[in-house]
Design a protein around this motif. Sequence first.
Motif, PDB file in Angstrom:
ATOM      1  N   UNK A   1       0.820  -1.215   0.000  1.00 54.88           N
ATOM      2  CA  UNK A   1       0.000   0.000   0.000  1.00 54.88           C
ATOM      3  C   UNK A   1       0.851   1.260   0.000  1.00 54.88           C
ATOM      4  N   UNK A   2       0.482   2.208  -0.855  1.00 53.85           N
ATOM      5  CA  UNK A   2       1.162   3.494  -0.992  1.00 53.85           C
ATOM      6  C   UNK A   2       2.440   3.433  -1.817  1.00 53.85           C
ATOM      7  N   UNK A   3       2.893   2.234  -2.179  1.00 54.79           N
ATOM      8  CA  UNK A   3       4.109   2.153  -2.977  1.00 54.79           C
ATOM      9  C   UNK A   3       3.795   2.243  -4.464  1.00 54.79           C
ATOM     10  N   UNK A   4       4.682   2.896  -5.208  1.00 57.72           N
ATOM     11  CA  UNK A   4       4.571   2.935  -6.664  1.00 57.72           C
ATOM     12  C   UNK A   4       4.847   1.561  -7.259  1.00 57.72           C
ATOM     13  N   UNK A   5       5.533   0.710  -6.501  1.00 61.12           N
ATOM     14  CA  UNK A   5       5.877  -0.623  -6.978  1.00 61.12           C
ATOM     15  C   UNK A   5       7.347  -0.721  -7.329  1.00 61.12           C
ATOM     16  N   UNK A   6       7.651  -1.696  -8.179  1.00 63.85           N
ATOM     17  CA  UNK A   6       9.023  -1.941  -8.612  1.00 63.85           C
ATOM     18  C   UNK A   6       9.110  -1.803 -10.129  1.00 63.85           C
ATOM     19  N   UNK A   7      10.323  -1.703 -10.658  1.00 60.65           N
ATOM     20  CA  UNK A   7      10.448  -1.648 -12.125  1.00 60.65           C
ATOM     21  C   UNK A   7       9.840  -2.884 -12.777  1.00 60.65           C
ATOM     22  N   UNK A   8       9.078  -2.676 -13.835  1.00 61.31           N
ATOM     23  CA  UNK A   8       8.525  -3.809 -14.570  1.00 61.31           C
ATOM     24  C   UNK A   8       9.639  -4.487 -15.370  1.00 61.31           C
ATOM     25  N   UNK A   9       9.485  -5.779 -15.666  1.00 57.37           N
ATOM     26  CA  UNK A   9      10.514  -6.490 -16.423  1.00 57.37           C
ATOM     27  C   UNK A   9      10.887  -5.750 -17.708  1.00 57.37           C
ATOM     28  N   UNK A  10      12.184  -5.662 -17.953  1.00 58.07           N
ATOM     29  CA  UNK A  10      12.676  -4.993 -19.145  1.00 58.07           C
ATOM     30  C   UNK A  10      13.063  -3.551 -18.935  1.00 58.07           C
ATOM     31  N   UNK A  11      12.769  -2.996 -17.743  1.00 58.47           N
ATOM     32  CA  UNK A  11      13.082  -1.593 -17.470  1.00 58.47           C
ATOM     33  C   UNK A  11      14.046  -1.486 -16.290  1.00 58.47           C
ATOM     34  N   UNK A  12      15.089  -0.739 -16.478  1.00 54.46           N
ATOM     35  CA  UNK A  12      16.050  -0.468 -15.405  1.00 54.46           C
ATOM     36  C   UNK A  12      15.734   0.921 -14.857  1.00 54.46           C
ATOM     37  N   UNK A  13      15.208   0.968 -13.645  1.00 54.05           N
ATOM     38  CA  UNK A  13      14.733   2.211 -13.029  1.00 54.05           C
ATOM     39  C   UNK A  13      15.477   2.427 -11.721  1.00 54.05           C
ATOM     40  N   UNK A  14      15.829   3.666 -11.453  1.00 55.42           N
ATOM     41  CA  UNK A  14      16.530   3.986 -10.214  1.00 55.42           C
ATOM     42  C   UNK A  14      16.099   5.346  -9.706  1.00 55.42           C
ATOM     43  N   UNK A  15      16.453   5.631  -8.463  1.00 60.44           N
ATOM     44  CA  UNK A  15      16.302   6.955  -7.869  1.00 60.44           C
ATOM     45  C   UNK A  15      17.685   7.578  -7.890  1.00 60.44           C
ATOM     46  N   UNK A  16      17.834   8.710  -8.591  1.00 57.69           N
ATOM     47  CA  UNK A  16      19.160   9.304  -8.763  1.00 57.69           C
ATOM     48  C   UNK A  16      19.231  10.709  -8.176  1.00 57.69           C
ATOM     49  N   UNK A  17      20.459  11.152  -7.906  1.00 53.68           N
ATOM     50  CA  UNK A  17      20.663  12.506  -7.381  1.00 53.68           C
ATOM     51  C   UNK A  17      20.935  13.477  -8.535  1.00 53.68           C
ATOM     52  N   UNK A  18      21.292  14.704  -8.208  1.00 55.86           N
ATOM     53  CA  UNK A  18      21.483  15.730  -9.228  1.00 55.86           C
ATOM     54  C   UNK A  18      22.602  15.388 -10.205  1.00 55.86           C
ATOM     55  N   UNK A  19      23.595  14.622  -9.746  1.00 56.02           N
ATOM     56  CA  UNK A  19      24.728  14.277 -10.601  1.00 56.02           C
ATOM     57  C   UNK A  19      24.484  13.016 -11.421  1.00 56.02           C
ATOM     58  N   UNK A  20      23.347  12.333 -11.167  1.00 56.03           N
ATOM     59  CA  UNK A  20      23.051  11.126 -11.908  1.00 56.03           C
ATOM     60  C   UNK A  20      23.508   9.852 -11.224  1.00 56.03           C
TER      61      UNK A  20
END
Length: 583
Positions: free
Chosen positions: A374-393
């Motif tokens: 509950x309240x989570x956006x979830x995880x990356x779907x198969x085939x997608x590389x998703x991350x949380x990044x800072x200003x420098x990448x």
Amino acid sequence: MERRQGRDNWAAMHGGFRWQVPDSFNIAQACCGRWAREADAGERVAIVAHGAGRVLTFAQLQQEANAMSNLLLGLGVRRGDRVAIVMPQRFETAVAYMAVFQLGAVAMPLSMLFGPDALEFRLQDSEAVAAICDESSIANLAQVRALCPLLRTVVGVGGAAAEADMGWEAQRAGLQPEFAPVPTRADEGAVLIYTSGTTGPPKGALIPHRALVGNLSGFVCSQNWFGFDPRRPGSGSDAIFWSPADWAWTGGLMDALLPSLYFGRPIVACSARFHPETAFTLLQEHGVTHTFLFPTALKAMMKAYPQPRAQFDLKLQAVMSAGEAVGDAVFAYCRDQLGVTVNEMFGQTEINYVVGNCAMNGRTQEGTGWPARPNSMGRPYPGHRVAVIDDEGSECPPGMTGEVAVHRLDVHGDPDPVFFLGYWKKDDATWRKYTGDWCRTGDLATRDADGYLWYQGRADDVFKAAGYRIGPSEIENCLVKHPAVVNAAVVPKPDPERGALVKAYVVLAPHVAEARAIATRGRESFDAALIAELQTHVKDKLAPYEYPKEIEFIDALPMTTTGKVQRRVLRLQEEARARARAH
């Protein structure tokens, strides 16, 4: 009622998934042409018209698309040309998309809610050569026609025929039902969708044919696999899809219409204005099994029908939601009252359907699914590389807020097909979208140790009040849990001492709004008591600095055509009021 979430197969699904994108690929052939060649094409239903008692089979859809392709070809539309489609959910809208795609032209969806100025900008900027519209949009289109010299032809459908250059129905009889589709490349432009940012004019995102393939892993996972099995598309499935999402925006086109047709399953078309009773009646009447309902719609349905199964016979197997944070109140409602675990999804026009949940709703299937939180956006779907990044990448550690970003390559190092080609005639804007190979979304989130993302708001929606960082979503979700509240939006109110105060705009439930109207003389005391009650409600559930210091009741929140709350409109209103007070 608690539901078993089954096994967590997220890691195995990612590890075993590989993209298979042919060099030559066309959306119309994948969504219609191949089904029209099957023996059951005359019986297999593609679209059901709600309230009209009519259906369009895949054979009919293909024949109509062929005829419209021939019409457009005769009007001089060529490969790569932009064709505007300005119609609601109706047969001819789907026909138009298929016709444009197989012609090798670029479909430009435009909402029937757009006024003259919005239409003029997009038609001018895209250099569209033709437009297909119906009675819902012809008046506004006619107002700007003379200002768009490159727009050679306007084709009118239904009641728009009289004001257009030609009527579709009148032309249809003389058009051939056969058409040789253009063999488009997978990375060729197919759709031009304009997105509205927080500053500057809208930007046109050019979407390639391959992006449909990039959407499919998320669609399959969020719709619980059942009825949309990529290993056996269209075989033995009872899936019926519906969403109130307009087919003129990414959610309605790429998350509903096209995936449903890709899997050879029917989708219900309904152009009526959204209303909870209409929604539940439609779900019941058509036996809808799979749906995409944005959080605003689910909140309205929850308030109008707290126990819907007592009044409606529902066959729902899956609900996907996106556009705003769902919140745990809606999550619990879907689980306990609709009988399904809502799968929240995240994406945007440029890189759609990349993160979400894949709860199996109590049904098990080996090798699929992961628990929804509950309240989570979830995880990356198969085939997608998703991350949380800072200003420098650089990737942020768990628990640290950063910007959600998607990498050009998947976990195997293969190109991700979901990516847009770039912003139309705006190379600098396209370049700014990226930090290296990371495509930034402008949305803030944190990632936990298990890889789940937790939405913190748009980068431009988060603000500081008295030194504290405030994300509006959590406060809005808390307010909606109160029975007096239908919807809420939280923005900063400029304050000389604290920098900003937390302010909430609240839409009251109908019965509370009626009581407030009756208490005309005592409205001040009525409002004061209700505001204090709502403030206490938030104080008891969140941090002390998060409760709204000011609450303003409003009849309706400003919304985009895609169902998202326009906090920016309210924020600018507060800034204007502050300037007025200062003078």
